[in-house]
Each structure stands twice: as structure tokens, then as C-alpha cells.
Design a protein around this motif. Structure first.
Motif, PDB file in Angstrom:
ATOM      1  N   ASP A  12      -2.259  -6.127  18.064  1.00 58.75           N
ATOM      2  CA  ASP A  12      -2.237  -5.334  16.687  1.00 58.75           C
ATOM      3  C   ASP A  12      -1.842  -4.979  15.229  1.00 58.75           C
ATOM      4  O   ASP A  12      -0.175  -5.783  15.650  1.00 58.75           O
ATOM      5  N   GLY A  14      -1.795  -2.903  12.610  1.00 51.25           N
ATOM      6  CA  GLY A  14      -1.008  -1.931  12.417  1.00 51.25           C
ATOM      7  C   GLY A  14      -1.839  -0.961  12.086  1.00 51.25           C
ATOM      8  O   GLY A  14      -3.532  -0.973  12.712  1.00 51.25           O
ATOM      9  N   ALA A  15      -1.761   0.145  11.077  1.00 45.89           N
ATOM     10  CA  ALA A  15      -3.088   1.904  11.027  1.00 45.89           C
ATOM     11  C   ALA A  15      -4.148   0.911  10.045  1.00 45.89           C
ATOM     12  O   ALA A  15      -3.782   0.731   9.022  1.00 45.89           O
ATOM     13  N   THR A  17      -5.247   2.970   8.548  1.00 45.96           N
ATOM     14  CA  THR A  17      -4.351   3.794   6.487  1.00 45.96           C
ATOM     15  C   THR A  17      -3.201   3.280   6.469  1.00 45.96           C
ATOM     16  O   THR A  17      -2.587   3.890   4.938  1.00 45.96           O
ATOM     17  N   ASP A  18      -3.104   1.873   6.914  1.00 44.30           N
ATOM     18  CA  ASP A  18      -1.739   1.030   6.003  1.00 44.30           C
ATOM     19  C   ASP A  18      -2.457   0.640   4.771  1.00 44.30           C
ATOM     20  O   ASP A  18      -1.733  -0.348   3.951  1.00 44.30           O
ATOM     21  N   VAL A  19      -3.864   0.479   4.953  1.00 43.07           N
ATOM     22  CA  VAL A  19      -4.864  -0.427   3.829  1.00 43.07           C
ATOM     23  C   VAL A  19      -5.199   0.207   2.717  1.00 43.07           C
ATOM     24  O   VAL A  19      -5.858   1.019   3.286  1.00 43.07           O
ATOM     25  N   PRO A  20      -4.565   0.297   1.983  1.00 39.63           N
ATOM     26  CA  PRO A  20      -5.431   1.372   0.764  1.00 39.63           C
ATOM     27  C   PRO A  20      -6.940   0.831   0.167  1.00 39.63           C
ATOM     28  O   PRO A  20      -7.650   0.247   1.045  1.00 39.63           O
ATOM     29  N   ARG A  25      -4.162  -6.108   2.286  1.00 39.19           N
ATOM     30  CA  ARG A  25      -3.042  -6.269   3.106  1.00 39.19           C
ATOM     31  C   ARG A  25      -2.293  -8.116   3.568  1.00 39.19           C
ATOM     32  O   ARG A  25      -3.885  -7.900   4.176  1.00 39.19           O
ATOM     33  N   VAL A  27      -1.370 -10.055   6.728  1.00 36.91           N
ATOM     34  CA  VAL A  27      -0.822 -10.446   7.552  1.00 36.91           C
ATOM     35  C   VAL A  27      -0.411 -11.852   7.310  1.00 36.91           C
ATOM     36  O   VAL A  27      -1.342 -12.855   7.775  1.00 36.91           O
ATOM     37  N   ARG A  38      -9.965  -2.951   2.952  1.00 37.97           N
ATOM     38  CA  ARG A  38     -10.845  -1.760   2.931  1.00 37.97           C
ATOM     39  C   ARG A  38     -11.211  -1.373   1.828  1.00 37.97           C
ATOM     40  O   ARG A  38     -10.434  -1.478   0.699  1.00 37.97           O
ATOM     41  N   ARG A 105      -5.819   1.334  14.564  1.00 38.69           N
ATOM     42  CA  ARG A 105      -5.450   0.748  14.901  1.00 38.69           C
ATOM     43  C   ARG A 105      -6.341  -0.692  14.254  1.00 38.69           C
ATOM     44  O   ARG A 105      -7.750  -0.827  14.881  1.00 38.69           O
TER      45      ARG A 105
END
Length: 114
Positions: A12, A14-15, A17-20, A25, A27, A38, A105
Motif C-alpha cells: 500500500d 497511499g490513497a 486521491t493523493d495523486v492529483p 507522485r 514512490v 492519474r 488505496r
């Protein structure tokens, strides 16, 4: 004959929604940096964070449709396949990292690539 079947280990990271939308993003993983993208439609994809041309950080590129433009030399990379598109088609590919979405997630299979 017994076949060795390796079960993927999902991590996991992140969510969703953590990626605009139309963004990315990065990692960090033991195999190197991974870019999670996204699209404007909400689809998510994961690629190793290096353009096949000169290794530019794709996570800093511009997401358009189902592609990202490398920030260094504007190569367009297909988010689903990691392949270079357009005039650069056939010149290189960025490895795709298995990604699943469960209950909003983001899960990466870090042992299945490379």
C-alpha cells in the motif's frame, strides 16, 4: 513436475486521491523510483520513473490523455505500456509496475518487475 509460482506481494503506497488528476507522485522502492500517474479521467498507472531516452524523471512530466511527456526532451510515453509514442515509437520502453486499486488505496507489486 512442480512449477514455482510466486505470489505477488502488494504494498500500500497511499490513497488514489493523493495523486492529483493529470499529475503524478513518486514512490521510492528498493528497485528504484516509481512514478504513479492519474489521468483526467481518474485512471491510474505506474511506471519506473525514468524516460527510456535519457532517464528523465517522468513523474515531473505533463500528463495528457493516457500519456506523459518527459520533462527533458518531450518524448511521449504511453502510460499503459511504457512505450515511446509518435515519432519516437520503437526507440524505447519504460517498465510498467503492476498496480491495483482496492477500496481507494494504491497497491504496487514491487517484486514482480525488473
Amino acid at each position: 513436475m512442480n512449477a514455482h509460482v510466486k505470489t505477488p506481494v502488494w504494498v500500500d503506497v497511499g490513497a488514489v486521491t493523493d495523486v492529483p488528476r493529470r499529475g503524478a507522485r513518486r514512490v521510492t522502492s528498493p528497485r528504484g523510483d516509481i512514478a504513479i500517474f492519474r489521468t483526467g479521467d481518474g485512471e491510474v498507472f505506474a511506471l519506473m520513473d525514468a524516460c527510456p531516452h535519457k532517464g528523465g524523471p517522468l513523474s515531473q512530466g505533463i500528463v495528457h490523455g493516457r500519456a506523459v511527456s518527459c520533462p527533458l526532451h518531450a518524448w511521449n510515453i504511453d502510460l499503459a505500456t511504457g512505450e515511446a509514442m509518435g515519432a519516437d515509437k520503437g526507440k524505447g520502453c519504460t517498465p510498467v509496475v503492476p498496480l491495483e486499486v482496492r477500496d481507494g488505496r494504491l497497491l504496487l507489486s514491487l517484486d514482480a518487475h525488473g
